[in-house]
Each structure stands twice: as structure tokens, then as C-alpha cells.
Design a protein around this motif. Structure first.
Motif, mmCIF file in Angstrom:
data_model
loop_
_atom_site.group_PDB
_atom_site.id
_atom_site.type_symbol
_atom_site.label_atom_id
_atom_site.label_comp_id
_atom_site.label_asym_id
_atom_site.label_seq_id
_atom_site.Cartn_x
_atom_site.Cartn_y
_atom_site.Cartn_z
ATOM 1 N N SER A 140 0.769 -1.156 0.229
ATOM 2 C CA SER A 140 0.094 -0.025 -0.035
ATOM 3 C C SER A 140 1.104 1.373 -0.014
ATOM 4 O O SER A 140 0.468 2.252 -0.767
ATOM 5 N N HIS A 141 1.962 1.438 0.948
ATOM 6 C CA HIS A 141 2.749 2.337 0.685
ATOM 7 C C HIS A 141 3.432 2.549 -0.452
ATOM 8 O O HIS A 141 3.688 3.752 -0.923
ATOM 9 N N ILE A 142 3.955 1.666 -1.235
ATOM 10 C CA ILE A 142 4.502 1.781 -2.616
ATOM 11 C C ILE A 142 3.693 2.316 -3.238
ATOM 12 O O ILE A 142 4.011 3.143 -4.306
ATOM 13 N N LYS A 143 2.386 1.814 -3.365
ATOM 14 C CA LYS A 143 1.269 2.615 -4.237
ATOM 15 C C LYS A 143 1.136 3.903 -3.775
ATOM 16 O O LYS A 143 0.999 4.625 -5.164
ATOM 17 N N GLU A 144 1.326 4.289 -2.790
ATOM 18 C CA GLU A 144 1.197 5.855 -2.313
ATOM 19 C C GLU A 144 2.139 6.469 -2.980
ATOM 20 O O GLU A 144 2.074 7.703 -3.430
ATOM 21 N N LEU A 145 3.368 6.112 -2.774
ATOM 22 C CA LEU A 145 4.793 6.646 -3.307
ATOM 23 C C LEU A 145 4.840 6.893 -4.670
ATOM 24 O O LEU A 145 4.854 7.978 -5.473
ATOM 25 N N LYS A 146 4.190 6.011 -5.552
ATOM 26 C CA LYS A 146 3.933 5.901 -7.105
ATOM 27 C C LYS A 146 2.914 7.036 -7.655
ATOM 28 O O LYS A 146 2.960 7.574 -8.600
ATOM 29 N N THR A 147 1.741 7.101 -6.682
ATOM 30 C CA THR A 147 0.889 8.057 -6.894
ATOM 31 C C THR A 147 1.374 9.446 -6.781
ATOM 32 O O THR A 147 1.193 10.463 -7.613
ATOM 33 N N GLU A 148 1.988 9.482 -5.860
ATOM 34 C CA GLU A 148 2.663 10.924 -5.485
ATOM 35 C C GLU A 148 3.760 11.397 -6.502
ATOM 36 O O GLU A 148 4.074 12.401 -6.948
ATOM 37 N N LYS A 149 4.448 10.366 -6.912
ATOM 38 C CA LYS A 149 5.435 10.547 -7.913
ATOM 39 C C LYS A 149 4.744 10.862 -9.373
ATOM 40 O O LYS A 149 5.202 11.759 -9.940
ATOM 41 N N SER A 150 3.702 10.264 -9.539
ATOM 42 C CA SER A 150 3.079 10.792 -10.916
ATOM 43 C C SER A 150 2.492 12.058 -10.889
ATOM 44 O O SER A 150 2.388 12.586 -11.869
ATOM 45 N N LYS A 168 13.771 11.502 -4.611
ATOM 46 C CA LYS A 168 13.755 11.046 -3.450
ATOM 47 C C LYS A 168 12.481 9.934 -3.384
ATOM 48 O O LYS A 168 12.474 8.694 -2.631
ATOM 49 N N LEU A 169 11.319 10.078 -4.173
ATOM 50 C CA LEU A 169 10.523 8.991 -3.984
ATOM 51 C C LEU A 169 10.903 7.838 -5.076
ATOM 52 O O LEU A 169 10.421 6.694 -4.674
ATOM 53 N N ASP A 170 11.690 8.237 -5.993
ATOM 54 C CA ASP A 170 12.431 6.819 -6.609
ATOM 55 C C ASP A 170 13.204 5.960 -5.449
ATOM 56 O O ASP A 170 13.131 5.019 -5.634
ATOM 57 N N ALA A 171 14.132 6.768 -4.871
ATOM 58 C CA ALA A 171 14.810 6.115 -3.729
ATOM 59 C C ALA A 171 13.952 5.439 -2.665
ATOM 60 O O ALA A 171 14.174 4.113 -2.482
ATOM 61 N N ALA A 174 12.206 2.362 -4.417
ATOM 62 C CA ALA A 174 13.289 1.063 -4.656
ATOM 63 C C ALA A 174 13.697 0.521 -3.320
ATOM 64 O O ALA A 174 13.810 -0.565 -3.197
ATOM 65 N N ARG A 175 13.523 1.278 -2.326
ATOM 66 C CA ARG A 175 13.927 0.758 -0.834
ATOM 67 C C ARG A 175 12.801 -0.212 -0.525
ATOM 68 O O ARG A 175 12.997 -1.435 0.138
ATOM 69 N N PHE A 176 11.424 0.256 -0.537
ATOM 70 C CA PHE A 176 10.452 -0.614 0.036
ATOM 71 C C PHE A 176 10.245 -1.642 -0.568
ATOM 72 O O PHE A 176 9.599 -2.662 -0.506
ATOM 73 N N THR A 177 10.595 -1.315 -2.262
ATOM 74 C CA THR A 177 10.318 -2.559 -3.172
ATOM 75 C C THR A 177 11.324 -3.739 -2.737
ATOM 76 O O THR A 177 10.986 -5.066 -2.793
ATOM 77 N N THR A 178 12.611 -3.665 -2.211
ATOM 78 C CA THR A 178 13.614 -4.308 -1.518
ATOM 79 C C THR A 178 13.014 -5.062 -0.268
ATOM 80 O O THR A 178 13.173 -6.307 -0.371
ATOM 81 N N TYR A 179 12.497 -4.400 0.485
ATOM 82 C CA TYR A 179 11.848 -4.706 1.765
ATOM 83 C C TYR A 179 10.773 -5.655 1.218
ATOM 84 O O TYR A 179 10.709 -6.733 1.875
#
Length: 426
Positions: A140-150, A168-171, A174-179
Motif C-alpha cells: 500500500s505504501h509503494i502504491k502511495e509513493l508511485k501516485t505521489e511521484k505521478s 527522493k520518491l524513486d529512492a 526502490a527501498r520499499f520494493t527491496t523490503y
């Protein structure tokens, strides 16, 4: 001279039905039938070869045939301690549901609904590890980050600040995707056990950090987890901490007993090792399957525990001149009451959760009632013992406390058996 006159009579409308030859005799002993049961062997005349749904309905009727007796049974079961038990002992039984049938009905409903109540009350249930919930939160957090980036990328002109935010959002993505990849990794391979463990704690601290600045001790723990996780991913094993599960009584980590032969000790040690591995996997990943297994084993174990509880009552009230079956009746009625009281309390608790935001005053009322029902359980059981065994308040209280202590240990052992049995089924 008298004459004999032949007269023609009209046929009557009465039809005499002649039963089929097979139905005139008992199918078991072939004796003539005269009623719904055979007078010779006692077998029911009605054939059991029926449509499947008819058989199911008969089975349910045999087990749960409550009819009008239900209302005369459930209300005093909840509100009048020992009333049903004393009525049963006095021979006034036809108006009430039999104790065993009552227990079966209530226990089946109780254990079937227990899973749903645990799911509905997920935030209040103590869970050893809920990795799946954490994975959902990360997604859910990754989805929110991608929406904010868009949102930043869709702007016509990107300022320097917007580009910095995108970087910063890309980083973060990437970090949460690794998690997420680490949390989804196979627990049984390589160092994944430690990686998952470090990642879980690290992600929890990440989310805590989003809510506000971490205290100094948590900051230190956060930095330590980053280092430990990197080492684990590079293949360097960290020293095992004290939280790891171990079933052993020897310094080399094995389990053995002096009274067993070497061959049996090997089997015991192999079982302990298998159980340890399954426990570590269950407690360090998603505990949902284990909880389902444990709940599935409890009905059988409780059914075994009932006769043992009756033996305990027999020993504690040995001078009451009660038969063992009478103590078993007390056990059946008391457990039926406990199950239905907990069931009602859980229903009110779930209702409280739904009404908490919309009708807070009514939600508070349901919460008080739910707590009152739980408080009523020990009071009810004490009064039940006093009225059934007809002893003074002091002796009843002492015996009630002793029985409660011993039975609590029995419940804990039963829970432990359910967990071990559940682990072997995962």
C-alpha cells in the motif's frame, strides 16, 4: 315357502390398501411388523435408504432437535446457575435439551464462529507474527509513493524542488520494493530466516519514523538493523540471539531422556528438530495458518478434557455422594454456559467495533455489557457449585479456587497440545 332372493349390492368406496410384502416383515429378522419398530429385534421399520437431503435432515434433527425446549433451556442456562443441572438430577428432563446435545450444539457454533471473531477483531488479537499484514502495508505504501511521484511528473514545468522530490520518491520506492522482495523470500533457503527477521523489524521502524522522530534507542536499533541485514544478505551469519526457538535439554542442542533407549531418543530428537523448524517458520512468518490449525484441534481436545474435568469434580466433592455421570452433567452444563457467554461477549465486542465511530454512546453500552458477561462467568460457576453440591460458602469458595487453579493448568496443557498438533499440520 320362503324364497332366497339374490340382490346385487353396490360396491363401496372404501379401499383397503394391502402393504407390499417386503414392508410386512422386519428387514433384519423377518418377523412380522406391527408398528414403527420390530417387536422381536427392535429395529425401526422405516427404511434408511432415502434421499440424501432427507438423511441429512434426520441427522440434524437427532443432534439439534431443539423445538420448543430451546427457549426453556438457553435462558436458565445463562441466568440461573445450577437450575438445569438440578432439574436433570430431579428427573424433570423432558422440557429441556439433554446436556450432551446442548454441549454439542453450543460448542460446534462456538468453534465455527471463533475464526470469524478473530478475523473481525484482528487489531486486538495477540499475534506472534503477522508478516502478511506487514506485506500488505508495504504494498500500500509503494502504491502511495508511485501516485505521489505521478503527481509531480504530470506537471508541465518541473522545478528543481520537484525533481528533487521525484528522486527522493524513486529512492523510497526502490527501498520499499527491496523490503517487499525480502519479506516474500523463501524462509527455508540460506540466510532468509535472518533477512526476513531483520527486514520485518526494520520496516516497522520505518513506518514509526514516518509518524514522528524516533527516540535515540530506536535510532540506534534502526542503524544496527541496516548493518545486520546487509551482512545477512552477503551471506554472513549473525550470532543467534536468545529469541530463537529451541527444544533441547543438552548443551549440543539435542533432546534426550535417560529412561529411553538410544533408538527412541533418536526418534524424539528428530521429532523435536522437525517441530522446532516448523515453529520457527510459523512464528517468523504469517501465523494465520497456525491459528487456524490450533482452532481446528480445540473441539476434539475439549471433548477429551470434559471427562477429566468431571473426574476432578468427583475427587473434590468425593463426600457429596454424587455419581460420576452427575459430575459429568455439571461439566457439560458449565462448559455450555462458558461457551455461550464468551460467544455473546464476542458478538457484542464486534458490534462495539462497528458502532464506535457512528454511535459512540451505544458502543460504550455494548462494551459494558460484554465486560459484564465475562465477569458473570466466575460468579455463575461459583453459585453453580454451591447449589449443586450444597456446601457452605467457605468450603465452596476454597474448592472453587482449587478447581479453578488445577483446571487452568489443564487448559494451558490442552492449548500446548493444540499448538504442537497444529504445528505438525502446517
Amino acid at each position: 315357502m320362503p324364497t332366497t332372493e339374490l340382490t346385487e349390492t353396490e360396491p363401496t368406496n372404501d379401499v383397503v390398501s394391502v402393504p407390499i410384502e417386503d414392508s410386512q416383515n422386519c428387514e433384519n429378522c423377518h418377523s412380522p411388523l406391527n408398528g414403527p419398530f420390530c417387536a422381536n429385534c427392535g429395529q425401526e421399520a422405516d427404511s434408511k435408504l432415502k434421499y440424501f437431503w432427507v438423511v441429512i435432515m434426520h441427522l440434524l434433527d437427532d443432534i439439534f432437535s431443539f423445538d420448543s425446549r430451546a427457549s426453556r433451556t438457553l435462558f436458565p442456562l445463562l441466568t440461573r446457575p445450577a437450575f438445569l443441572t438440578n432439574e436433570y438430577f430431579a428427573g424433570r428432563r423432558v422440557h429441556y435439551v439433554p446436556p450432551l446435545r446442548l454441549y454439542l450444539f453450543i460448542s460446534i457454533i462456538f468453534f465455527l464462529t471463533l475464526k470469524f471473531f478473530i478475523a473481525a477483531d484482528n487489531n486486538k488479537v495477540i499475534t506472534i507474527s503477522d508478516k502478511q499484514a506487514l506485506i500488505t502495508q508495504v504494498k500500500s505504501h509503494i502504491k502511495e509513493l508511485k501516485t505521489e511521484k505521478s503527481t509531480f511528473e504530470n506537471k508541465e514545468e518541473l522545478s528543481v524542488e520537484a525533481n528533487d522530490n521525484i528522486s527522493k520518491l524513486d529512492a523510497d520506492i526502490a527501498r520499499f520494493t527491496t523490503y517487499l522482495d525480502d519479506l516474500n523470500s523463501d524462509y527455508s533457503l540460506g540466510n532468509n530466516k535472518q533477512i526476513i527477521k531483520f527486514t520485518r523489524e526494520l520496516v516497522e521502524l520505518e513506518f514509526d519514523q514516518m509518524k514522528g522522530e524516533l527516540p535515540e534507542d530506536k535510532k540506534a536499533r534502526f542503524d544496527s538493523l541496516i548493518t545486520s541485514r546487509l551482512k545477512a544478505k552477503k551471506g554472513k551469519n549473525e550470532t543467534q540471539d536468545n529469541n530463537d526457538i529451541s527444544i533441547a535439554n543438552n548443551e549440543d542442542g539435542t533432546l534426550s531422556f535417560d529412561f529411553l533407549s538410544d533408538e527412541k531418543n533418536k526418534k524424539v530428537n528428530a521429532f523435536a528438530k522437525e517441530l522446532t523448524e516448523k515453529a520457527e517458520k510459523a512464528f517468523n512468518s504469517d501465523t494465520g495458518p497456525l491459528i487456524e490449525q490450533v482452532i481446528g484441534k480445540l473441539p476434539q481436545l475439549m471433548f477429551i478434557l470434559l471427562p477429566l474435568f468431571a473426574v476432578l469434580l468427583k475427587v473434590m466433592f468425593i463426600f457429596s455422594k454424587r455419581l460420576y455421570m452427575e459430575h459429568l452433567t455439571v461439566a457439560l452444563h458449565s462448559h455450555s454456559f462458558i461457551f455461550i457467554a464468551i460467544l455473546l461477549s464476542e458478538m457484542l465486542d464486534v458490534l462495539n467495533g462497528y458502532l464506535e465511530e457512528t454511535y459512540p454512546s451505544f458502543a460504550s453500552f455494548t462494551g459494558v455489557v460484554a465486560g459484564g458477561i465475562l465477569l458473570w462467568i466466575p460468579i455463575y460457576l461459583f453459585l453453580m457449585h454451591k447449589k449443586v453440591y450444597k456446601q457452605g460458602v467457605f468450603f465452596t469458595l476454597v474448592k472453587f479456587c482449587v478447581i479453578g487453579t488445577i483446571y487452568s493448568v489443564m487448559i494451558l496443557l490442552t492449548g500446548l497440545v493444540a499448538i504442537v498438533w497444529g504445528l505438525m499440520g502446517t
